[in-house]
Design an enzyme around this catalytic site. Structure first.
Site, PDB file in Angstrom:
ATOM      1  CD  GLU A  29      -2.995  -0.992   2.243  1.00 30.31           C
ATOM      2  OE1 GLU A  29      -3.032   0.034   2.947  1.00 30.31           O
ATOM      3  OE2 GLU A  29      -3.846  -1.891   2.317  1.00 30.31           O
ATOM      4  CG  ASP A  30      -0.717   4.412   1.055  1.00 30.06           C
ATOM      5  OD1 ASP A  30      -1.568   3.781   0.426  1.00 30.06           O
ATOM      6  OD2 ASP A  30      -0.998   5.188   1.978  1.00 30.06           O
ATOM      7  CB  CYS A  68      -6.247   2.583  -0.537  1.00 31.78           C
ATOM      8  SG  CYS A  68      -7.213   3.332   0.794  1.00 31.78           S
ATOM      9  CG  ASP A 234      -2.691   0.812  -2.506  1.00 32.12           C
ATOM     10  OD1 ASP A 234      -1.645   1.491  -2.453  1.00 32.12           O
ATOM     11  OD2 ASP A 234      -3.556   0.829  -1.608  1.00 32.12           O
ATOM     12  CG  HIS A 235      -2.247   4.743  -4.074  1.00 30.78           C
ATOM     13  ND1 HIS A 235      -1.433   5.501  -3.256  1.00 30.78           N
ATOM     14  CD2 HIS A 235      -3.208   4.217  -3.262  1.00 30.78           C
ATOM     15  CE1 HIS A 235      -1.883   5.455  -2.018  1.00 30.78           C
ATOM     16  NE2 HIS A 235      -2.951   4.670  -1.989  1.00 30.78           N
TER      17      HIS A 235
END
Length: 627
Positions: A29-30, A68, A234-235
């Site tokens: 994530e992130d 997210c 996710d990004h």
């Protein structure tokens, strides 16, 4: 007889499933592609680098959203989230009729599907009573080891150590030297910023260690040669002007795929150990790709293409990104890239990039950056994030990877900008992007049905007319008082909304030219139109009587006891933006209900409270949960 038929069907499914690969998604994530294998010399990522060395690395992969829940919504549905009205952070809308989430399709094909453990979709999960129809298991205990013997598996393990919230975790002993941290030029060089960037890289190293453990577990079980592996974040990074912003820096993720020898025939074209793939890929493609390598034809309602596998399709000319409401703050941005150039269209350019967002301001980098801006101690490049936006941006990633030199006004790049802008517009029409319908309006009309289904016709949503109105509203050379006035009489509320927004965006002179008509819009049957008209009139504040009428209209829309929740959020945002002009009405504003009704979905309840906190305390940060 029926038992005999059921047994035959089970055996047939098992036979087909036995000829299919296991698939393992190791997600995080992130975090963007800040890995050694992507050329980042500050990163410490031995396991990810080793996976890339024996697999293939994708150079141009975008998450479709820079935050997210919307990004994960594109994955679980295989669709552009705004096409389903599910683009806002966060949403809770119905899945379109007849649609399934991808694990349902895999399970029908004989796969055991486990998710450990993040869900956080903006679409409601299909259920039968309390039974989960999507996953075989989705929890912190979910694992491919729990499947029946010999059944092929699809398993997701999501690592949260790289999440934005973990950058601000204290105490923390740094692994990476903050003095050597590679700072983007738009961030100020302070100890706080350097510490946050070093801790971000520390967290990636910790994630890399966990990823290595999953790979070792697979190897120990003797399944490595039967399992296709994918890794991606996710990004982009969980830092301000990265996360939540649909620039390349907020959307680009590292994507690595490994196909063992047995399954190389399913791999992307040109697959070779240590290879690099330069095709354009985005999250709506990953879902179709997953099904394709499992031998399942992606359904027609998917909006991406399979990168590889049995149902692979050629790469597109463009991929796209979006930004909608971020928690309690509204915005509307669409972005498009051809791999080299990035085109960004702002449909609410009157709002600053860095609106106060409670969650974002809990990070030290955000607070020190804003404080230095307020003090006037920053060079021009570092001030932009706290100011209003241009309608268009264009960046050349080859010469300007940090996206700092806006080429949108360059005559030398006019043809390039036009090509990307046309590609973006074609995409928005093709997918019927619902993001141009105000959220309060959209949810009120949809009720509990899928917005996609409710607005599926041009009668319900004249998409070309709405997109034309939104484009006109943000184009100074065309948004004349006369052209905007025509929109105010349109039968569709979203067209009228963008007509009013056009006056607000173009500013005082344009508003004053048609103030009487805008006053009439305070009685429109759409609350979003009334809210936009009130804001436009408040922004010029020519007459005490008009200011009072506009404020009363806003106060009525901001009352959750009589208005839908997201109508109230739209209205309170306006009250907050103009609170310095509305000081005489502070008692009435403070008397508005600030606690969401019980019927509001749990994750969404805190948004109205955060807005009211800001009305009372300004930029003071209130600690909140994960996001």
């Amino acid at each position: 007889m029926f038992r005999h038929l059921a047994l035959l069907c089970l055996l047939a499914t098992s036979a087909v499933a036995a000829d299919r690969p296991n698939i393992l998604w190791l997600t995080s994530e992130d975090n963007g592609p800040q890995y050694g294998c992507y050329g980042d010399s500050y990163a410490t990522t031995p396991n990810i680098d080793a996976l890339a060395a024996k697999g293939i690395r994708f150079k141009r992969c975008w998450s479709n959203a820079p935050v997210c829940a919307p990004a994960r919504t594109c994955l679980i549905s295989g669709r552009w989230a705004p096409a389903d009205g599910a683009e806002h952070m966060r949403s809770a809308v119905a899945l379109p009729e007849g649609h399934q989430m991808y694990p349902q399709l895999l399970r029908s094909a004989g796969y055991y599907c486990s998710n450990n453990s993040k869900e956080d979709y903006n679409l409601d999960k299909p259920k039968a009573g309390k039974k989960d129809l999507v996953w075989d298991e989705s929890s912190g205990k979910a694992h491919w080891q729990n499947r029946p013997a010999s059944q092929p598996f699809f398993a997701v393990f999501n690592n949260t150590i790289t999440h934005e919230s973990q950058i601000r975790r204290r105490p923390h002993t740094l692994i990476h030297d903050p003095a050597k941290a590679p700072l983007p030029p738009f961030h100020p060089d302070t100890p706080e910023v350097r510490h946050d960037w070093a801790q971000y890289y520390d967290n990636i190293t910790l994630m890399d260690t966990k990823l290595g453990q999953h790979l070792a577990e697979l190897e120990k079980a003797g399944l490595a040669e039967d399992t296709i592996i994918m890794h991606y974040g996710d990004h982009g990074p969980g830092m301000p002007r990265f996360k939540r912003w649909p620039y390349n820096s907020g959307l680009q993720v590292g994507l690595i795929m490994h196909f063992p020898e047995k399954w190389k025939h399913l791999a992307p074209k040109g697959y070779a150990p240590g290879g690099v793939n330069e095709e354009l890929v985005s999250f709506v493609d990953l879902t179709a790709t997953l099904l394709s390598i499992a031998g399942v034809k992606p359904p027609d309602y998917f909006q991406g293409r399979a990168v590889c596998g049995e149902f692979a399709k050629p790469a597109p000319e463009f991929i796209h990104g979006f930004r909608g409401r971020m928690d309690e703050r509204y915005d509307l941005v669409r972005s498009t890239t051809d791999g080299r150039y990035v085109y960004i269209r702002h449909y609410m350019p009157q709002l600053p990039y860095g609106q106060f967002l409670n969650y974002m301001f809990q990070q030290a980098t955000t607070r020190v950056w804003k404080a230095k801006f307020d003090e006037g101690h920053l060079p021009e490049l570092q001030t932009r994030f706290w100011k209003t936006k241009p309608a268009e941006e264009l960046y050349d990633l080859e010469s300007d990877p940090w996206e700092t030199i806006n080429l949108a006004g360059s005559t030398a790049h006019a043809e390039i900008k036009s090509r990307l802008a046309q590609g973006q517009r074609q995409w928005l029409e093709q997918v019927r992007d619902l993001g141009f319908i105000p959220e309060g309006e959209r949810l009120a009309q949809a009720d509990k049905k899928s917005p996609k289904d409710v607005f599926s016709t041009d009668e319900a949503y004249p998409v070309k007319a709405v997109l034309d109105a939104a484009a006109l509203a943000t184009e100074p050379s065309q948004a004349t008082p006369e052209s905007l006035a025509k929109l105010l009489d349109h039968p569709n509320a979203s067209v009228r909304y963008w007509g009013v927004q056009g006056y607000l965006i173009q500013g005082d002179k344009t508003i004053r030219t048609n103030a009487p008509k805008l006053e009439q819009m305070l009685g429109d049957n759409s609350p979003s139109v009334r809210i936009a008209a009130a804001e436009a009139l408040i922004s010029v504040a020519e007459s005490p009587a008009v200011l009072e009428r506009s404020t009363r209209a806003l106060l009525k829309c901001a009352d959750m006891e009589t208005q839908p929740y997201f109508v109230a959020i739209e209205a309170v945002n306006v009250l907050d933006r103009w609170q310095s002009r509305l000081k005489p009405w502070q008692p009435q504003i403070q008397a508005l209900p600030a606690q969401a009704p019980e019927k509001v979905e749990k994750r969404l309840k805190e948004y109205i409270a955060r807005l009211h906190d800001h009305l009372l305390t300004g930029d003071k940060v209130k600690e909140t949960g994960g996001n």
